[in-house]
Design an enzyme around this catalytic site. Structure first.
Site, PDB file in Angstrom:
ATOM      1  N   GLU A 127     -85.959 -61.320 -37.269  1.00 16.56           N
ATOM      2  CA  GLU A 127     -86.811 -60.894 -38.339  1.00 16.56           C
ATOM      3  C   GLU A 127     -86.929 -62.118 -38.995  1.00 16.56           C
ATOM      4  OE1 GLU A 127     -85.290 -57.575 -40.151  1.00 16.56           O
ATOM      5  OE2 GLU A 127     -85.339 -56.293 -38.496  1.00 16.56           O
ATOM      6  N   PRO A 128     -88.210 -62.317 -40.131  1.00 13.24           N
ATOM      7  CA  PRO A 128     -88.314 -63.278 -40.805  1.00 13.24           C
ATOM      8  C   PRO A 128     -87.089 -63.704 -41.569  1.00 13.24           C
ATOM      9  CG  PRO A 128     -90.075 -61.495 -40.957  1.00 13.24           C
ATOM     10  CD  PRO A 128     -89.068 -61.105 -40.361  1.00 13.24           C
ATOM     11  N   ARG A 268     -92.432 -96.976  -9.908  1.00 13.48           N
ATOM     12  CA  ARG A 268     -93.049 -98.083 -10.800  1.00 13.48           C
ATOM     13  C   ARG A 268     -92.219 -99.374 -10.616  1.00 13.48           C
ATOM     14  NH1 ARG A 268     -96.804 -98.697 -14.647  1.00 13.48           N
ATOM     15  NH2 ARG A 268     -95.903 -99.875 -16.745  1.00 13.48           N
ATOM     16  N   GLY A 339     -91.596 -94.610 -19.733  1.00 13.38           N
ATOM     17  CA  GLY A 339     -92.259 -95.429 -20.468  1.00 13.38           C
ATOM     18  C   GLY A 339     -93.324 -94.825 -21.565  1.00 13.38           C
ATOM     19  N   GLY A 340     -94.560 -95.239 -21.331  1.00 15.33           N
ATOM     20  CA  GLY A 340     -95.692 -94.756 -22.456  1.00 15.33           C
ATOM     21  C   GLY A 340     -96.256 -93.623 -21.585  1.00 15.33           C
ATOM     22  N   GLU A 363     -81.752 -66.959 -28.044  1.00 13.76           N
ATOM     23  CA  GLU A 363     -80.684 -66.230 -27.527  1.00 13.76           C
ATOM     24  C   GLU A 363     -79.411 -67.124 -28.017  1.00 13.76           C
ATOM     25  OE1 GLU A 363     -81.226 -64.767 -23.440  1.00 13.76           O
ATOM     26  OE2 GLU A 363     -83.218 -65.090 -23.703  1.00 13.76           O
ATOM     27  N   THR A 365     -78.270 -69.822 -30.918  1.00 12.20           N
ATOM     28  CA  THR A 365     -78.224 -71.270 -31.183  1.00 12.20           C
ATOM     29  C   THR A 365     -77.187 -71.859 -30.605  1.00 12.20           C
ATOM     30  OG1 THR A 365     -77.396 -71.283 -33.256  1.00 12.20           O
ATOM     31  CG2 THR A 365     -79.710 -70.935 -33.129  1.00 12.20           C
ATOM     32  N   SER A 366     -77.181 -73.180 -30.410  1.00 11.44           N
ATOM     33  CA  SER A 366     -75.857 -74.068 -29.889  1.00 11.44           C
ATOM     34  C   SER A 366     -74.726 -73.807 -30.921  1.00 11.44           C
ATOM     35  CB  SER A 366     -76.336 -75.502 -29.940  1.00 11.44           C
ATOM     36  OG  SER A 366     -77.148 -75.764 -28.907  1.00 11.44           O
TER      37      SER A 366
HETATM   38  C1  LIG Z   1     -89.727 -69.650 -28.414  1.00 12.45           C
HETATM   39  C2  LIG Z   1     -89.007 -68.761 -29.107  1.00 12.45           C
HETATM   40  C3  LIG Z   1     -88.842 -67.419 -28.355  1.00 12.45           C
HETATM   41  C4  LIG Z   1     -88.071 -66.488 -29.076  1.00 12.45           C
HETATM   42  N1  LIG Z   1     -88.127 -65.217 -28.670  1.00 12.45           N
HETATM   43  C5  LIG Z   1     -87.407 -64.315 -29.220  1.00 12.45           C
HETATM   44  C6  LIG Z   1     -87.716 -62.942 -28.566  1.00 12.45           C
HETATM   45  O1  LIG Z   1     -88.374 -62.470 -27.505  1.00 12.45           O
HETATM   46  N2  LIG Z   1     -87.022 -61.978 -29.173  1.00 12.45           N
HETATM   47  C7  LIG Z   1     -86.165 -62.129 -30.488  1.00 12.45           C
HETATM   48  O2  LIG Z   1     -85.381 -61.450 -31.044  1.00 12.45           O
HETATM   49  N3  LIG Z   1     -86.148 -63.450 -30.858  1.00 12.45           N
HETATM   50  C8  LIG Z   1     -86.657 -64.356 -30.548  1.00 12.45           C
HETATM   51  N4  LIG Z   1     -86.608 -65.832 -30.643  1.00 12.45           N
HETATM   52  C9  LIG Z   1     -85.768 -66.063 -31.945  1.00 12.45           C
HETATM   53  C10 LIG Z   1     -84.588 -66.537 -31.574  1.00 12.45           C
HETATM   54  O3  LIG Z   1     -83.761 -65.888 -31.223  1.00 12.45           O
HETATM   55  C11 LIG Z   1     -83.933 -66.985 -33.232  1.00 12.45           C
HETATM   56  O4  LIG Z   1     -84.876 -68.301 -33.613  1.00 12.45           O
HETATM   57  C12 LIG Z   1     -82.855 -67.555 -33.047  1.00 12.45           C
HETATM   58  O5  LIG Z   1     -81.546 -66.464 -32.849  1.00 12.45           O
HETATM   59  C13 LIG Z   1     -82.245 -68.286 -34.499  1.00 12.45           C
HETATM   60  O6  LIG Z   1     -82.463 -67.589 -35.353  1.00 12.45           O
HETATM   61  P1  LIG Z   1     -83.252 -67.881 -36.830  1.00 12.45           P
HETATM   62  O7  LIG Z   1     -84.364 -68.905 -36.160  1.00 12.45           O
HETATM   63  O8  LIG Z   1     -83.440 -67.080 -37.722  1.00 12.45           O
HETATM   64  O9  LIG Z   1     -82.319 -69.219 -37.376  1.00 12.45           O
HETATM   65  P2  LIG Z   1     -81.274 -69.107 -38.263  1.00 12.45           P
HETATM   66  O10 LIG Z   1     -80.228 -67.941 -37.932  1.00 12.45           O
HETATM   67  O11 LIG Z   1     -81.767 -68.879 -39.733  1.00 12.45           O
HETATM   68  O12 LIG Z   1     -80.275 -70.365 -38.137  1.00 12.45           O
HETATM   69  C14 LIG Z   1     -80.703 -71.682 -38.755  1.00 12.45           C
HETATM   70  C15 LIG Z   1     -79.808 -72.911 -38.412  1.00 12.45           C
HETATM   71  O13 LIG Z   1     -78.560 -72.408 -38.880  1.00 12.45           O
HETATM   72  C16 LIG Z   1     -77.616 -72.339 -38.004  1.00 12.45           C
HETATM   73  N5  LIG Z   1     -76.568 -71.282 -38.351  1.00 12.45           N
HETATM   74  C17 LIG Z   1     -76.800 -69.892 -38.532  1.00 12.45           C
HETATM   75  N6  LIG Z   1     -75.613 -69.255 -38.822  1.00 12.45           N
HETATM   76  C18 LIG Z   1     -74.622 -70.196 -38.665  1.00 12.45           C
HETATM   77  C19 LIG Z   1     -73.476 -70.455 -38.904  1.00 12.45           C
HETATM   78  N7  LIG Z   1     -72.449 -69.034 -39.129  1.00 12.45           N
HETATM   79  N8  LIG Z   1     -72.566 -71.311 -38.716  1.00 12.45           N
HETATM   80  C20 LIG Z   1     -73.029 -72.570 -38.443  1.00 12.45           C
HETATM   81  N9  LIG Z   1     -74.534 -72.573 -38.181  1.00 12.45           N
HETATM   82  C21 LIG Z   1     -75.242 -71.715 -38.310  1.00 12.45           C
HETATM   83  C22 LIG Z   1     -78.347 -71.970 -36.845  1.00 12.45           C
HETATM   84  O14 LIG Z   1     -77.547 -72.582 -35.502  1.00 12.45           O
HETATM   85  C23 LIG Z   1     -79.587 -72.794 -36.932  1.00 12.45           C
HETATM   86  O15 LIG Z   1     -79.288 -74.071 -36.548  1.00 12.45           O
HETATM   87  C24 LIG Z   1     -87.270 -66.707 -30.180  1.00 12.45           C
HETATM   88  C25 LIG Z   1     -87.576 -68.016 -30.787  1.00 12.45           C
HETATM   89  C26 LIG Z   1     -88.022 -69.073 -30.190  1.00 12.45           C
HETATM   90  C27 LIG Z   1     -88.229 -70.525 -30.778  1.00 12.45           C
END
Ligand SMILES: Cc1cc2nc3c(=O)[nH]c(=O)nc-3n(C[C@H](O)[C@H](O)[C@H](O)COP(=O)(O)OP(=O)(O)OC[C@H]3O[C@@H](n4cnc5c(N)ncnc54)[C@H](O)[C@@H]3O)c2cc1C
Lengths: 383, 261
Positions: A127-128, A268, A339-340, A363, A365-366
């Site tokens: 969500e936003p 190359r 390269g370029g 799915e 983040t790292s």
């Molecule tokens: C191309 C694309 C396709 C996507 N498709 C889908 C989809 O089909 N359905 C869906 O539901 N979502 C989808 N997403 C959303 C995606 O799952 C989220 O962007 C992701 O889970 C991260 O959430 P956020 O963007 O709100 O970042 P945030 O949760 O706000 O995180 C921002 C940063 O803070 C870090 N962070 C957050 N919490 C912690 C913590 N506790 N400790 C340390 N670091 C933390 C995160 O790792 C990140 O680096 C998609 C995103 C992209 C880019």
């Protein structure tokens, strides 16, 4: 121990590879340019099982094991990041929850359409105002007579404009902690569902991701997927399994970058010999190949554990974490070797580099995957 | 209504082919289904669907050819047979044709044999003609379209691509045909086919099963060795001159001297 694929897995891998080489890879640049997946390719996918990898055959799927699914995801990623990502979201995030928790009626209503090759499915969590922190989910579903009434907004929802149904995480209880959430099947043609145009993004341009709003959307009570209040747990299980597939996708993207790097560096010339004759370039190739192989083994290991019914959550997070980062390094070095020309839109590296970037974000983040791994390993250590 | 389609695993056309110091051919270990055969297999399956025919896919060679056979099964062939016998090692095209013809005869009720246009590894189609000759059947080569096929009346009408244009030809069945690229869009395996193929044990027919003796496996031609292509030496020369006309004149002069013009 045996590292050989079974006959079925090997034949499937070969078939998917030749399918991707003919139907997907030659169109990857066009898909990226136009922002549209190749519908002709999608239409041919049901026979090969690509749009129902782990869906039972009765519902139009191929009922493959997780290893075979990973093999397919790798080939798709090798051919086109956009197609790979959309197919990953479709198979793992939309079809799988319905397969796992759907009633016979729900499976019959949704899966045959989802495996038809005409549509792709979605899962809406983000969500936003909340991504990683799913407990922050605000989209509300309240019972009203025989219906759920849903209000809220979701963002980044892959495939939403192509989907007949969106598996949606909703808050169904006010203060029940992790039991406050449920998954609800929302058909996209219901009144009150608005799907905004695809979000402009850095890469995977062919895989549309959308902002959605639900305003007083009404669906029958039996659109509830699985148990009420279990939504968050179902999502975490879905993401565990999805991470194996994203890992495979990353291996495919890295493999594509690597193959381009080998091709270019053997053609190359610089300073009187090919790039590949320079040891500094050889070391880059060696590192890429090593990381790809290690990543592939982690993906297979996690998929195998899942197929054996063993706990695999930690392994899946490791596979996703490692491959998404290995894939970025491979894309970086492959682009560097070009390269370029690597920076040019006329060569595939520029696209692969952009496509791979989201793999360490979506799915889990790292950072989130490191949290999952640490939590599991500390649990194992009895800490 | 039984169609036999003949296939072979060949080195990937993208593989780098080289010759080692001992004159041995190195073509990479990756084998693929002869790309020409993909059209023959697909055409056989299309005929199977249209005529409720049975399709047998056949290869002559050691175990690695199972891959091409399984690919055929995965696309929809009903059965696969591999013909092999240690005595066939190093066979020439005539021995190959004898083995194929004997296998077709053993199958008994085949009325149409289909080949891909040629074998890209040895760049030859002699085996197709020789197979037809051994069977004593008509050969329709370079078929670009099957216009009519009537198993009951035992007739086939095809369109052939010949140097001057196309030729429409009718023949009695049984017959042997070879098909061109463009006759169809090759089919992909289906997951159902893959599952079936992976479970199938492919029978191997040896010389005695084919009713052939050791003499039949005795080739008339043998490959004695391979050599690398001579390295192409070339040099680039940039022609200098005061003006474009001047440069062009010098270029023409050089081309005359080299007898290019
Ligand atoms: C191309 C694309 C396709 C996507 N498709 C889908 C989809 O089909 N359905 C869906 O539901 N979502 C989808 N997403 C959303 C995606 O799952 C989220 O962007 C992701 O889970 C991260 O959430 P956020 O963007 O709100 O970042 P945030 O949760 O706000 O995180 C921002 C940063 O803070 C870090 N962070 C957050 N919490 C912690 C913590 N506790 N400790 C340390 N670091 C933390 C995160 O790792 C990140 O680096 C998609 C995103 C992209 C880019």
């Amino acid at each position: 121990m045996d590292f050989k694929l079974t006959d079925e897995q090997r034949l499937f891998q070969t078939a998917v590879r030749s399918f991707c080489e003919r139907e997907i890879k030659p169109y990857a640049a066009e898909v990226d340019e136009t922002g549209r997946l190749r519908r002709e390719a999608l239409a041919k996918m049901p026979d090969l099982g690509l749009v129902g990898l782990q869906v039972p055959e009765d519902y139009g799927g191929a009922n493959f094991d997780s290893i075979s699914s990973a093999l397919a995801m790798e080939e798709l990623g090798r051919a086109c990041g956009s197609t790979g990502l959309s197919l990953e979201a479709h198979n793992e995030l939309c079809c799988m929850p319905i397969v796992r928790w759907g009633t016979e009626d729900q499976k019959g209503r949704f899966l045959p359409r989802l495996t038809s090759g005409e549509v792709l499915g979605s899962l809406a969590l983000t969500e936003p105002d909340s991504g990683s922190d799913l407990m922050g989910t605000q989209t509300r579903a309240v019972k009203d007579g025989g219906e759920w009434v849903i209000n809220g907004a979701k963002v980044w929802i892959t495939n939403a404009s192509l989907a007949p149904v969106i598996v949606t995480l909703c808050k169904t209880e006010k203060d029940a902690g992790s039991r406050s959430f449920s998954l609800i099947l929302i058909e996209t043609d219901r009144a009150g569902v608005t799907i905004a145009p695809p979000l402009p993004k850095m890469g995977t341009h062919g895989s549309p991701a959308h902002m959605l709003t639900f305003s007083d959307v009404r669906v029958p009570l039996d659109n509830l997927l699985g148990q009420e209040g279990r939504g968050l747990y179902m999502v975490l299980e879905t993401l565990d399994s999805g991470r194996i597939a994203v890992g495979a996708l990353c291996v495919g993207l890295a493999q594509a970058a690597f193959e381009e790097a080998v091709r270019y560096s053997t053609e190359r010339r610089a300073f009187g010999k090919t790039l590949a004759d320079h040891q500094a370039i050889q070391f880059k190739l060696a590192d890429m190949a090593t990381q790809i192989e290690a990543g592939r083994l982690l993906v297979y290991r996690a998929a195998w554990a899942k197929d054996q019914g063993e706990p695999y959550s930690k392994l899946a997070s490791m596979a996703k974490l490692f491959t998404s980062e290995a894939c970025e390094r491979a894309a970086f070095e492959a682009l560097q070797i070009h390269g370029g020309y690597g920076y040019s839109r006329e060569f595939p590296l520029e696209r692969i580099y952009r496509d791979q970037r989201m793999m360490s974000i979506g799915e889990g983040t790292s950072e989130i995957n490191r949290m999952v791994i640490a939590r599991r390993l500390l649990e194992e250590a009895g800490a | 209504m039984h169609i036999a389609v003949i296939t072979k695993s060949v080195p990937d056309t993208e593989a780098v082919v080289s010759v080692d110091a001992g004159g041995k051919l190195l073509a990479g270990d990756k084998l693929v289904v002869n790309p020409w055969d993909e059209y023959a297999i697909t055409e056989a399956i299309l005929l199977k669907e249209a005529h409720k025919a049975k399709v047998t896919i056949l290869a002559v060679g050691p175990e690695q050819h199972n891959e091409a056979l399984k690919h055929g099964l995965a696309i929809g062939c009903d059965q696969a047979i591999r013909v092999w016998d240690g005595a066939l090692e190093g066979h020439d095209s005539l021995v190959y044709a004898k083995a194929v013809a004997a296998a077709i005869q053993k199958l008994g009720d085949v009325t149409l044999v289909m080949f891909g246009r040629e074998l890209p590894d040895i760049a030859s189609d002699a085996h197709i003609f020789q197979t037809a000759r051994k069977l004593g059947w008509n050969l329709l080569g370079s078929v670009s379209k099957i216009e009519a096929l009537d198993f009951a009346a035992k007739t086939i009408r095809v369109r052939r691509l010949v140097e001057q244009g196309t030729e429409v030809l009718s023949s009695r069945l049984p017959a042997v045909i070879s098909v061109l690229k463009g006759i169809n869009e090759p089919k992909y395996p289906t997951f159902i086919g893959i599952r079936k193929a992976s479970k199938t044990e492919i029978p191997v027919w040896g010389l005695s099963a084919l009713g052939l003796d050791a003499a039949a496996a005795q080739g008339q031609a043998a490959v004695t060795g391979y050599r690398e292509l001579p390295k192409r030496e070339g040099a680039v020369e940039i022609i200098e001159g005061a003006s474009a006309q001047d440069k062009a004149a010098k270029l023409v002069e050089k081309l005359f001297a080299e007898k290019v013009l």
